[in-house]
Design a protein around this motif. Sequence first.
Motif, short mmCIF file in Angstrom:
data_model
loop_
_atom_site.label_atom_id
_atom_site.label_comp_id
_atom_site.label_asym_id
_atom_site.label_seq_id
_atom_site.Cartn_x
_atom_site.Cartn_y
_atom_site.Cartn_z
N MET A 1 -20.28 -5.92 4.88
CA MET A 1 -19.34 -6.76 5.58
C MET A 1 -17.91 -6.74 5.04
SD MET A 1 -19.12 -10.72 7.16
CE MET A 1 -20.71 -10.31 8.40
N LEU A 2 -17.73 -6.83 3.71
CA LEU A 2 -16.75 -6.81 2.80
C LEU A 2 -15.95 -5.43 2.98
CD1 LEU A 2 -17.34 -8.79 -0.21
CD2 LEU A 2 -15.64 -9.43 1.30
N GLU A 3 -16.77 -4.48 3.11
CA GLU A 3 -16.06 -2.95 3.11
C GLU A 3 -15.37 -2.96 4.56
OE1 GLU A 3 -19.22 -3.95 2.74
OE2 GLU A 3 -19.67 -2.75 0.53
N THR A 4 -15.82 -3.64 5.59
CA THR A 4 -14.90 -3.71 6.64
C THR A 4 -14.01 -4.63 6.77
OG1 THR A 4 -16.99 -3.24 7.81
CG2 THR A 4 -15.38 -3.89 9.48
N LEU A 5 -14.09 -5.72 6.41
CA LEU A 5 -13.10 -6.63 6.43
C LEU A 5 -11.82 -6.65 5.58
CD1 LEU A 5 -14.97 -10.17 6.54
CD2 LEU A 5 -13.57 -9.35 8.35
N LEU A 6 -12.17 -5.77 4.28
CA LEU A 6 -11.26 -5.61 3.38
C LEU A 6 -9.96 -4.87 3.71
CD1 LEU A 6 -12.98 -5.90 -0.12
CD2 LEU A 6 -11.43 -7.49 0.73
N PRO A 7 -10.17 -3.85 4.19
CA PRO A 7 -9.09 -2.89 4.59
C PRO A 7 -8.34 -3.58 5.69
CG PRO A 7 -11.13 -1.53 4.35
CD PRO A 7 -11.60 -3.35 4.36
N ILE A 8 -9.03 -4.29 6.62
CA ILE A 8 -8.31 -4.91 7.61
C ILE A 8 -7.41 -6.13 7.43
CG2 ILE A 8 -8.52 -6.42 9.76
CD1 ILE A 8 -11.23 -4.92 10.32
N LEU A 9 -8.00 -6.82 6.27
CA LEU A 9 -7.16 -7.96 5.69
C LEU A 9 -5.88 -7.43 5.02
CD1 LEU A 9 -9.97 -10.51 4.34
CD2 LEU A 9 -8.29 -10.85 6.33
N ILE A 10 -6.19 -6.44 4.07
CA ILE A 10 -4.93 -5.77 3.20
C ILE A 10 -3.85 -5.41 3.89
CG2 ILE A 10 -4.65 -4.01 1.63
CD1 ILE A 10 -7.48 -4.64 0.45
N PHE A 11 -4.54 -4.26 5.05
CA PHE A 11 -3.27 -3.74 5.76
C PHE A 11 -2.88 -4.81 6.82
CE2 PHE A 11 -5.53 0.04 4.40
CZ PHE A 11 -4.57 0.40 3.62
N SER A 12 -3.39 -5.78 7.31
CA SER A 12 -2.52 -6.75 8.15
C SER A 12 -1.68 -7.29 7.44
CB SER A 12 -3.65 -7.71 8.73
OG SER A 12 -4.66 -7.04 9.65
N ALA A 13 -2.17 -7.81 5.89
CA ALA A 13 -1.16 -8.62 5.29
C ALA A 13 0.04 -7.68 4.87
CB ALA A 13 -1.64 -8.92 3.84
N LEU A 14 -0.10 -6.58 4.71
CA LEU A 14 1.19 -5.60 4.22
C LEU A 14 2.04 -5.37 5.41
CD1 LEU A 14 -0.85 -2.55 2.25
CD2 LEU A 14 1.09 -4.28 1.34
N GLY A 15 1.33 -5.42 6.76
CA GLY A 15 1.99 -5.17 7.72
C GLY A 15 3.02 -6.27 8.11
N LEU A 16 2.33 -7.40 8.03
CA LEU A 16 3.09 -8.75 8.24
C LEU A 16 4.23 -8.89 7.30
CD1 LEU A 16 0.32 -11.14 8.88
CD2 LEU A 16 2.23 -10.58 10.62
N ALA A 17 4.03 -8.28 5.94
CA ALA A 17 4.92 -8.55 4.83
C ALA A 17 6.11 -7.52 5.12
CB ALA A 17 4.14 -8.04 3.42
N VAL A 18 5.95 -6.30 5.74
CA VAL A 18 7.03 -5.29 6.22
C VAL A 18 7.93 -6.15 7.25
CG1 VAL A 18 7.43 -3.16 7.05
CG2 VAL A 18 5.72 -3.40 5.45
N ILE A 19 7.09 -6.71 7.97
CA ILE A 19 7.94 -7.50 9.36
C ILE A 19 8.68 -8.60 8.66
CG2 ILE A 19 7.67 -8.90 11.28
CD1 ILE A 19 5.21 -7.29 11.93
N GLY A 20 8.35 -9.35 7.63
CA GLY A 20 9.06 -10.34 6.82
C GLY A 20 10.10 -9.86 6.10
N ALA A 21 9.85 -8.61 5.61
CA ALA A 21 10.94 -8.21 4.75
C ALA A 21 12.19 -7.65 5.70
CB ALA A 21 10.38 -6.96 4.00
#
Length: 655
Positions: free
Chosen positions: A1-21
């Motif tokens: 499950m973590l193998e599926t969740l982690l990439p989603i969480l990581i790249f979602s956080a990065l995407g939101l960070a880029v929008i915030g930047a």
Amino acid sequence: MLETLLPILIFSALGLAVIGAWRRIRLWRQGRPSPVPILKGLAAMPRRYLVDLHHVVGRDKVMSNTHVATAGGFVLAAVLMILVHGLGLAQGVLGWALLVASAIMFVGSLFVARRRRNPPARLSKGPWMRLPKSLMAFSLSVFLITLPTVGVLPADFGSWILAVALAAVVTWGLGEMFFGMTWGGPMKHAFAGALHLAFHRRAERFGGGRSTGLKALNLDDPKVSLGVETPSDFTWNQLLGFDACVQCGRCEAVCPAFAAGQPLNPKKLIQDMVVGMTGGSDANYAGSPYPDKPVGEHHGDPHGPIVAREGKALVDAETLWSCTTCRACVEECPMMIEHVDAIVDMRRFLTLEHGNTPNKGAEVLDNLIATDNPGGFEPGSRMHWAADLNLPVMRDVKQADVLLWLGDGAFDMRNQRTLRALIKVLRGAGVDFAVLGNEERDSGDVARRLGDEATFQSLAKRNIATLSQYRFQRIVTCDPHSFHVLKNEYGELGGNYEVFHHSTYIAELYEAGRLHFAPWKGGKVTYHDPCYLGRYNGEYEAPRNVLRALGIEVAEMARSGFRSRCCGGGGGAPITDIPGKQRIPDMRMNDVKETGAELVAVGCPQCTAMLEGVVDATAEIRDIAELVADALVPESEARAQPTGEARIAIKEVAS
């Protein structure tokens, strides 16, 4: 499950960070243009972070090591986490490196937690109190989810319940570390701070350089704003600098006005500018307020006034006028924010646009315009005190090795004694010098610090025109304020000179064997560092070496050198005279009292006036020039040469 969740969480956080930047950058770009070399700044950022910033952070060894572990561990862990868990590149040493990085970060977070357990008053609280938990959540969860990846634990480690729990913790850590860097939160300083180092408005400060002169306004351009009225009137990289504030309170701890109970706290001021940039009120501020000023009553927006003529705005005018421009806040700031620049920019608007300079400010500025000196004295009387000295005047001699800049101490009876002493020293060393006499005008320092850029530039340009008529190798003055302005602020207007403070020049004369002193027979002596000689110009050793040459062993105050406490005389503070709970010079004389010194050696007429004005002072105040003049003996009567160590020390300062 973590193998599926982690990439989603990581790249979602990065995407939101880029929008915030992008959102954050738009906030900064509300400010006025400021040309900076983008690529050159970005290329210089790593060195500025690792060397220049940590030079300041390193003054507190524990926090320096904590910052290296926490910040360094986070940067490395974040990059490796994207590679290992986001892109699935766990081969080789990457997974093991991620374990090491996250472990280092976790150790650093423990020290952050210890510091936050009972934080000193200068540290802001509020959201900052959750920072240690967020750091731990990120580092510990990354460590745990990496163990199966490198084979330390089974690949199917734990149940789905544990996987969901770990995902929740990872989300918390990712949210604070990535999302919070650009949308707001304790980690906001990491994103803004890095770019602030890259696009700093004073790039000369980096690489061991020094930049302390105020920047001139182009008064001939009708499009140029006369100072700063609204947050958007700051340059965009100034707004970026405000946003980089980590709220550590180092500036607050050294501010003389805050300690005296005047309505200024440099940390709160910077946070108010952030509120103005984003819009809203200061109700969420969780640090020390301005003394006797409630939190939550001030508000602003990017295009609204910072100081209101009626009612409440971001700050009250008296907050700005409390500053002595001593630069202690700038010297201590680990994010290298320029508080003094911002304060003077806001003063410029109040003075030039509103004519709103408190107490004796308007009178002093009128005097400078009418008589070329702040006291309003008859300009033709500048040399009356020296009628018996037969001083050479540039108008008559046309050239000399040294131009002695008298400053407006020439109108002050106390400072006239210092000038007489300095003249005795120069003549004792056989120096070829001359003065401008009645052609000399005020240097313009006090006008500029009070925000009257027009009067400053008028005085400076006339002084430059006068100086251009004569030939000299260097300018020497006993006034650090004139020294600073002539050396660092006339250049933009076309006046470039080699300028020496009298203590540095006396050190040079002594090293050259042109001065000889009788042994010191007085009592215990301490030395007070003038702000405009020390923090502004980096000269700390020459005055002390001169005192050592006199045979004086300096009893240092607890706050000396770059952390010297201001006397309260700079920035026009004695003129604006904002009341507090105690006087700054009284606090400084308490510092003197703690050393048990009978005499305070000074090198500034403002310091002399402020410290001698303390009613119950326990020590005598004397300028270095007076001490040297009293100790002078002719070469023929010199009993012995100074020790080799003394001459070597002076030589190092002169070089």
